[in-house]
Design a protein around this motif. Structure first.
Motif, mmCIF file in Angstrom:
data_model
loop_
_atom_site.group_PDB
_atom_site.id
_atom_site.type_symbol
_atom_site.label_atom_id
_atom_site.label_comp_id
_atom_site.label_asym_id
_atom_site.label_seq_id
_atom_site.Cartn_x
_atom_site.Cartn_y
_atom_site.Cartn_z
ATOM 1 N N LYS A 134 0.831 -1.214 0.000
ATOM 2 C CA LYS A 134 0.000 0.000 0.000
ATOM 3 C C LYS A 134 0.858 1.253 0.000
ATOM 4 C CE LYS A 134 -4.357 -1.551 2.075
ATOM 5 N NZ LYS A 134 -5.313 -1.361 3.198
ATOM 6 N N ASN A 135 1.969 1.225 0.752
ATOM 7 C CA ASN A 135 2.861 2.388 0.777
ATOM 8 C C ASN A 135 3.483 2.645 -0.595
ATOM 9 O OD1 ASN A 135 2.367 2.806 3.499
ATOM 10 N ND2 ASN A 135 4.154 1.648 4.182
ATOM 11 N N VAL A 136 3.944 1.560 -1.229
ATOM 12 C CA VAL A 136 4.527 1.698 -2.567
ATOM 13 C C VAL A 136 3.472 2.171 -3.558
ATOM 14 C CG1 VAL A 136 5.579 0.447 -4.490
ATOM 15 C CG2 VAL A 136 6.302 -0.040 -2.140
ATOM 16 N N HIS A 137 2.281 1.607 -3.433
ATOM 17 C CA HIS A 137 1.192 1.991 -4.336
ATOM 18 C C HIS A 137 0.840 3.468 -4.178
ATOM 19 C CE1 HIS A 137 -3.125 2.385 -5.452
ATOM 20 N NE2 HIS A 137 -2.700 1.716 -6.507
ATOM 21 N N ALA A 138 0.857 3.966 -2.940
ATOM 22 C CA ALA A 138 0.536 5.379 -2.697
ATOM 23 C C ALA A 138 1.573 6.287 -3.343
ATOM 24 C CB ALA A 138 0.470 5.641 -1.191
ATOM 25 N N VAL A 139 2.847 5.907 -3.255
ATOM 26 C CA VAL A 139 3.920 6.708 -3.859
ATOM 27 C C VAL A 139 3.781 6.716 -5.382
ATOM 28 C CG1 VAL A 139 6.408 6.857 -4.237
ATOM 29 C CG2 VAL A 139 5.526 6.343 -1.955
ATOM 30 N N ILE A 140 3.569 5.541 -5.960
ATOM 31 C CA ILE A 140 3.462 5.440 -7.420
ATOM 32 C C ILE A 140 2.223 6.188 -7.917
ATOM 33 C CG2 ILE A 140 3.033 3.829 -9.320
ATOM 34 C CD1 ILE A 140 4.836 1.845 -7.938
ATOM 35 N N THR A 141 1.128 6.104 -7.171
ATOM 36 C CA THR A 141 -0.093 6.818 -7.565
ATOM 37 C C THR A 141 0.142 8.331 -7.571
ATOM 38 O OG1 THR A 141 -1.492 5.070 -6.634
ATOM 39 C CG2 THR A 141 -2.512 7.224 -6.986
ATOM 40 N N ALA A 142 0.853 8.835 -6.552
ATOM 41 C CA ALA A 142 1.160 10.267 -6.488
ATOM 42 C C ALA A 142 2.058 10.681 -7.644
ATOM 43 C CB ALA A 142 1.825 10.594 -5.154
ATOM 44 N N GLN A 143 3.052 9.827 -7.961
ATOM 45 C CA GLN A 143 3.942 10.128 -9.084
ATOM 46 C C GLN A 143 3.175 10.150 -10.407
ATOM 47 O OE1 GLN A 143 6.848 7.016 -8.683
ATOM 48 N NE2 GLN A 143 8.137 8.196 -7.258
ATOM 49 N N THR A 144 2.293 9.197 -10.583
ATOM 50 C CA THR A 144 1.484 9.135 -11.803
ATOM 51 C C THR A 144 0.610 10.378 -11.944
ATOM 52 O OG1 THR A 144 1.401 6.721 -11.621
ATOM 53 C CG2 THR A 144 -0.193 7.767 -13.095
ATOM 54 N N LYS A 145 0.021 10.805 -10.825
ATOM 55 C CA LYS A 145 -0.823 11.994 -10.836
ATOM 56 C C LYS A 145 -0.031 13.229 -11.253
ATOM 57 C CE LYS A 145 -4.088 14.525 -7.905
ATOM 58 N NZ LYS A 145 -4.681 14.623 -6.545
ATOM 59 N N GLN A 146 1.214 13.357 -10.737
ATOM 60 C CA GLN A 146 2.044 14.511 -11.080
ATOM 61 C C GLN A 146 2.464 14.471 -12.553
ATOM 62 O OE1 GLN A 146 2.850 17.245 -9.142
ATOM 63 N NE2 GLN A 146 3.588 17.980 -11.118
ATOM 64 N N ILE A 147 2.879 13.283 -13.023
ATOM 65 C CA ILE A 147 3.288 13.153 -14.427
ATOM 66 C C ILE A 147 2.113 13.448 -15.362
ATOM 67 C CG2 ILE A 147 4.051 11.492 -16.173
ATOM 68 C CD1 ILE A 147 5.677 10.126 -13.961
ATOM 69 N N LYS A 148 0.932 12.984 -14.977
ATOM 70 C CA LYS A 148 -0.262 13.259 -15.788
ATOM 71 C C LYS A 148 -0.567 14.749 -15.816
ATOM 72 C CE LYS A 148 -5.134 12.011 -16.296
ATOM 73 N NZ LYS A 148 -6.273 11.267 -15.733
ATOM 74 N N SER A 149 -0.414 15.409 -14.653
ATOM 75 C CA SER A 149 -0.649 16.855 -14.584
ATOM 76 C C SER A 149 0.329 17.606 -15.478
ATOM 77 C CB SER A 149 -0.522 17.332 -13.137
ATOM 78 O OG SER A 149 -0.648 18.730 -13.046
ATOM 79 N N ASP A 150 1.616 17.216 -15.432
ATOM 80 C CA ASP A 150 2.625 17.863 -16.286
ATOM 81 C C ASP A 150 2.306 17.650 -17.764
ATOM 82 O OD1 ASP A 150 3.918 18.608 -13.980
ATOM 83 O OD2 ASP A 150 5.395 16.980 -14.051
ATOM 84 N N TYR A 151 1.865 16.459 -18.083
ATOM 85 C CA TYR A 151 1.534 16.161 -19.478
ATOM 86 C C TYR A 151 0.352 17.002 -19.956
ATOM 87 C CZ TYR A 151 -0.095 13.501 -23.539
ATOM 88 O OH TYR A 151 -0.509 13.140 -24.788
ATOM 89 N N GLU A 152 -0.658 17.137 -19.109
ATOM 90 C CA GLU A 152 -1.837 17.944 -19.469
ATOM 91 C C GLU A 152 -1.468 19.411 -19.649
ATOM 92 O OE1 GLU A 152 -4.554 17.028 -16.361
ATOM 93 O OE2 GLU A 152 -5.283 15.180 -17.312
ATOM 94 N N ILE A 153 -0.518 19.905 -18.822
ATOM 95 C CA ILE A 153 -0.060 21.286 -18.977
ATOM 96 C C ILE A 153 0.629 21.463 -20.325
ATOM 97 C CG2 ILE A 153 1.643 22.961 -18.134
ATOM 98 C CD1 ILE A 153 0.958 22.077 -15.303
ATOM 99 N N LYS A 154 1.460 20.478 -20.699
ATOM 100 C CA LYS A 154 2.130 20.548 -21.994
ATOM 101 C C LYS A 154 1.122 20.553 -23.148
ATOM 102 C CE LYS A 154 6.565 20.520 -20.963
ATOM 103 N NZ LYS A 154 7.475 21.597 -21.401
ATOM 104 N N LEU A 155 0.089 19.732 -23.014
ATOM 105 C CA LEU A 155 -0.950 19.718 -24.045
ATOM 106 C C LEU A 155 -1.657 21.067 -24.131
ATOM 107 C CD1 LEU A 155 -2.643 16.220 -23.570
ATOM 108 C CD2 LEU A 155 -1.142 16.951 -25.424
ATOM 109 N N LYS A 156 -1.897 21.671 -22.950
ATOM 110 C CA LYS A 156 -2.538 22.977 -22.919
ATOM 111 C C LYS A 156 -1.646 24.028 -23.565
ATOM 112 C CE LYS A 156 -4.692 26.226 -19.696
ATOM 113 N NZ LYS A 156 -4.954 26.519 -18.265
ATOM 114 N N GLN A 157 -0.326 23.928 -23.304
ATOM 115 C CA GLN A 157 0.612 24.854 -23.936
ATOM 116 C C GLN A 157 0.526 24.750 -25.453
ATOM 117 O OE1 GLN A 157 4.376 23.650 -22.374
ATOM 118 N NE2 GLN A 157 4.150 24.773 -20.453
ATOM 119 N N GLN A 158 0.519 23.542 -25.925
ATOM 120 C CA GLN A 158 0.469 23.313 -27.370
ATOM 121 C C GLN A 158 -0.821 23.861 -27.970
ATOM 122 O OE1 GLN A 158 0.266 19.184 -28.879
ATOM 123 N NE2 GLN A 158 2.256 19.584 -29.820
#
Length: 513
Positions: A438-462
């Motif tokens: 569960k601890n590992v899953h929580a870390v990976i979920t948070a990382q995925t959320k941040q990477i997804k947010s960065d990707y969406e910002i890049k799409l918005k920039q484009q």
């Protein structure tokens, strides 16, 4: 494996502050205990939505609106409230959400105190008991509103009711009544006298500034009553303040109240009532000016009003501000922006600041195009997101496998295939593995959320880059999307404050026109 999302909704209205059981911490405790009792708790994500100081008679509450938006996006599996009145006291709207909206999006609704759970009432809303609870909550709100309004109107009719804040020129006496404030009452008399002599509101503001008379807001602040932000005033009266004083009948001793009413019970939106419904109390308090002077001043001021004036619409409407005093700039003759606030004196730093509208629109457009930073790394961000999503799925599968093994272990013990000691030993191992997973899953979920947010910002920039690149000139759509304010300084220098920083190198850009 998608988490089971539980939303805890908490509302505390003004009248609830006296009731400890309805406090935010107590509501949180009750809702969390209920959430922990659900079978889905082990694989759940908890979100909290809190409306502090909001009425339950309508749904114009920020937290509940955010919650409903997530429900419509299919991101909420379950909503828990302390009781039905926390969610809403309006029976029709509350029933609509519980009966129509939540089932449509497969969202479970639980009211703890009412022992109500939509999972137990498939195709139903709890029967007549729940319907009566809706009705009682709504009747309570309406009854309280009517009693408060009746008491206020009774005081009005007796001439007892008055607002807490006195108008400029008055103060509260020892018995709480209004009396002339000797320090500034003479200023009010001068304003009426100047108006009766044919001076416009703009000319009166210049006279007040020349005499170094503090504005009403500045005066209140000097008296320790800091009701308004006067940081931009700089001793300059606004014409609207002067006009409000000239039309205020309280200066002739007549108290006028009850001019506005709420559109509906529980709403904060008001509308002006017909003058025949106003409460006018003659000789309510000592007058500062005579009725004759009041009528003469208003008759003179009305000569300068433009009853048929139509508001102009232009691209940068409401976006252009003076860089020195931070006041909105006015448009003169449809061609020039100028700082009207500084026209009272040549000594003000922004006196004479102006700029052609066409020039400003052109330089703003050029600045937007120049300030765009390339939206690089879109493909690499997509690859990174895909890899992270795969890793998250693998850890979710591992987590599910441990949970399945733990359940199978219990089944073995229940069937007598293993003894209690063996069960406890193996269960302890699974529990340790489950906590780690569960601890590992929580870390990976948070990382995925941040990477997804960065990707969406890049799409918005484009997307924004493409929109600006396809435009040949400044448009209303671009302004509304990208620009918060445009500041104009002496020498026709401008600064742009952008509404979003996602696609820009800097928050502000400077440019000489």
């Amino acid at each position: 494996m998608r988490n089971y999302v539980i939303a805890l909704y908490i509302r505390l209205s003004v009248e609830d502050f006296k009731t400890e059981s309805l406090s935010i911490p107590n509501q949180k405790l009750i809702l969390r205990e209920k959430a922990m009792s659900l079978p889905e708790w082990d694989n759940s994500e908890i979100l909290e939505f809190i409306d502090n100081g909001h009425t339950g008679t309508n749904f114009e509450r920020p937290a509940v609106q955010e919650l409903l938006t997530l429900v419509q996006a299919g991101k909420i599996n379950c909503i828990i409230v302390k009781d039905l009145s926390r969610f809403g006291r309006n029976s029709i709207e509350t029933g609509y959400f519980i009966e129509r909206v939540f089932p449509l999006y497969h969202t479970r609704f639980i009211s703890v105190s009412d022992d109500f759970d939509t999972a137990n009432f498939k195709g139903d809303t709890g029967g007549i008991d729940i319907a009566f609870k809706y009705l009682i909550s709504e009747c309570y709100s309406r009854d309280m509103s009517m009693k408060t309004k009746s008491a206020k109107y009774a005081k009005m009719s007796r001439g007892e009711y008055q607002s807490v804040i006195c108008p400029y020129g008055y103060r509260k006496s020892a018995d709480g009544r209004m009396e002339p404030d000797e320090d500034v009452a003479s200023n009010v008399q001068m304003i009426f006298q100047w108006a009766s002599e044919g001076n416009t509101a703009a000319e009166i503001t210049r006279k007040l500034y020349a005499m170094n008379i503090p504005t009403p807001g500045e005066y209140r602040k000097l008296k320790g009553k800091d009701y308004y932000n006067v940081s931009r005033t700089n001793g300059v009266w606004s014409t609207s303040t002067v006009l409000r004083i000239l039309e205020d009948q309280r200066y002739i001793g007549t108290y006028v109240i009850g001019k506005r009413k709420v559109k509906e019970i529980g709403s904060r939106h008001t509308q002006l009532k017909d003058e025949s419904e106003w409460f006018k109390i003659p000789n309510h308090h000592p007058a500062i000016i005579s009725v004759d002077l009041f009528e003469k001043a208003n008759a003179s001021i009305k000569r300068f009003s433009l009853s048929n004036k139509k508001p102009r619409d232009y691209l940068l409407r409401g976006k252009v501000f003076c860089g020195c005093c931070d006041h909105a700039m006015s448009l003169r003759n449809g061609a020039w922006f100028y700082c009207r606030h500084s026209e009272v004196a040549e000594t003000l730093p922004c006196h004479g600041v102006r700029i052609k509208m066409a020039d400003l629109e052109q330089v703003v457009f050029e600045t937007i195009r120049a300030q765009m930073c390339p939206a690089l790394g879109i493909d690499s961000n997509k690859d990174k997101l895909d890899l992270q999503t795969v890793q998250q799925a693998e850890h979710e599968e591992k987590l599910r496998s441990i949970q399945d093994s733990k359940r199978h272990l219990y089944e073995q013990y229940a069937l007598g295939e293993i003894d209690l000691e063996t069960y406890r030993t193996r269960k302890a191992v699974y529990d340790t593995e489950l906590v780690q997973a569960k601890n590992v899953h929580a870390v990976i979920t948070a990382q995925t959320k941040q990477i997804k947010s960065d990707y969406e910002i890049k799409l918005k920039q484009q997307e924004i880059m493409q929109e600006v690149g396809n435009a040949n000139m400044l448009t209303k759509a671009l302004i509304d999307r990208l620009i918060n304010k445009v500041y104009v300084f002496p020498g026709e220098r401008i600064e742009i404050e952008y509404a979003t920083q996602d696609f820009l190198e800097t928050k502000e850009s400077e440019k000489e026109v």
